[in-house]
Design an enzyme around this catalytic site. Structure first.
Site, mmCIF file in Angstrom:
data_model
loop_
_atom_site.group_PDB
_atom_site.id
_atom_site.type_symbol
_atom_site.label_atom_id
_atom_site.label_comp_id
_atom_site.label_asym_id
_atom_site.label_seq_id
_atom_site.Cartn_x
_atom_site.Cartn_y
_atom_site.Cartn_z
ATOM 1 C CE LYS A 173 -6.752 -2.767 -19.459
ATOM 2 N NZ LYS A 173 -5.548 -3.508 -20.136
ATOM 3 C CD GLU A 180 -8.173 -9.452 -22.250
ATOM 4 O OE1 GLU A 180 -6.914 -9.520 -22.793
ATOM 5 O OE2 GLU A 180 -8.509 -8.391 -22.073
#
Length: 301
Positions: A173, A180
């Site tokens: 993550k 991102e």
């Protein structure tokens, strides 16, 4: 399956609602009374203490944490270690550092309490769309919790998976969030170039809509960008200040430790830090240096 949830902020409550719709019995605790009321209004059971939460769950207990990374997670894990027992499991669905996961798992294992880290993406859209979940933990323990992940995910067999042992979920993550950062920065820079081309008077909202279909740069992130540009094309009322959750920093630090070049992610992180410097000393000094060696003009305040 019966599940306890600690942390009933917006995302925690949304996850609880999705779980209840999927047939799970959710009991939640949050120190904020309004957060507890939101769960109760959605059909869940809310309690006002950690002791009551543990008492409400039948062994073997499963407790899902959705609390801020760092000190609060440390304190919550320590409190659960005092209250849970062998065969129980603690799931951290927040944004903890993977090294903290490994430390927490070591603490809990002394009492036979299992630990699972679940890197969770989806934000406020997760209630409707489902959550992307990167799970770290023992295979047998994750399998026992499988129905929870299947309900929270976009589909029973998509959008989630066990990616490795404890710590692996939040590590994946972390890198996800680093990627991102880079994607967001690229979109922001591209649209800024378009906006500054005054002679064409480009409609950024229209362009975003065009790119959403058939383009190689289409993505859910672009969909959200298009929505933002439709609502506020000039970004009026917004300060040019971008916060970070910490995961971009961790990604860059890991890249350095692993001798992996990550210039895009690193640059995007630095740009976020730069956005917060409204009175940049370095820029002032750069201007002064140009004046010193070349007599170049300096702009005064």
């Amino acid at each position: 399956m019966q599940l306890g949830m600690i942390g009933l902020g917006k995302m925690g409550n949304f996850m609880a609602q999705r779980l209840m719709k999927g047939g799970h019995d959710v009991t939640g605790f949050d120190p904020n009374e309004k957060a507890r009321e939101a769960l109760a209004d959605a059909g869940g059971r809310a309690v006002d203490s950690l002791d009551k939460l543990v008492e409400a769950l039948k062994p073997p207990r499963a407790v899902w944490m959705m609390v801020p990374a760092g000190r609060i997670v440390d304190e919550t894990v320590a409190a659960l270690n005092d209250r849970l027992g062998k065969g129980d499991v603690v799931i951290d669905g927040g944004n903890s550092n993977f090294k903290d996961d490994q430390r927490h798992a070591g603490l809990l294992s002394a009492k036979g309490i299992d630990y699972v880290d679940c890197g969770t993406s989806g934000g406020v859209w997760g209630l409707k769309e489902g959550y992307s979940m990167m799970v770290g933990g023992d295979e047998i323990v994750v399998e026992r919790l499988k129905t929870i992940f299947e309900v929270l995910a976009p589909g029973k067999n998509k959008g989630w998976g066990r990616v490795g042992p404890v710590g692996a979920g939040h590590f994946v993550k972390m890198v996800h969030n680093g990627i991102e950062y880079g994607m967001m920065q690229a979109y922001a820079e591209g649209f800024s170039i378009l906006k500054h081309k005054d002679e064409f008077k480009l409609d950024l909202g229209q362009i975003a809509e065009i790119w959403r279909y058939g383009s190689v740069v289409r993505s859910w992130l672009l969909d959200l960008t298009a929505d933002a540009l439709q609502r506020n094309p000039e970004m009026e009322g917004l300060a040019p200040y971008v916060v970070d959750s910490g995961e971009g920093r961790w990604t860059v630090a890991e890249a350095i430790d692993l001798d992996v070049p990550a210039p895009i992610i690193t640059a995007s992180l630095i740009e976020r830090l730069r956005s917060r410097d409204t009175d940049s000393f370095s820029d002032k000094l750069l201007s002064a240096m140009r004046n010193e060696f070349g007599g170049h003009a300096m702009k005064k305040e």
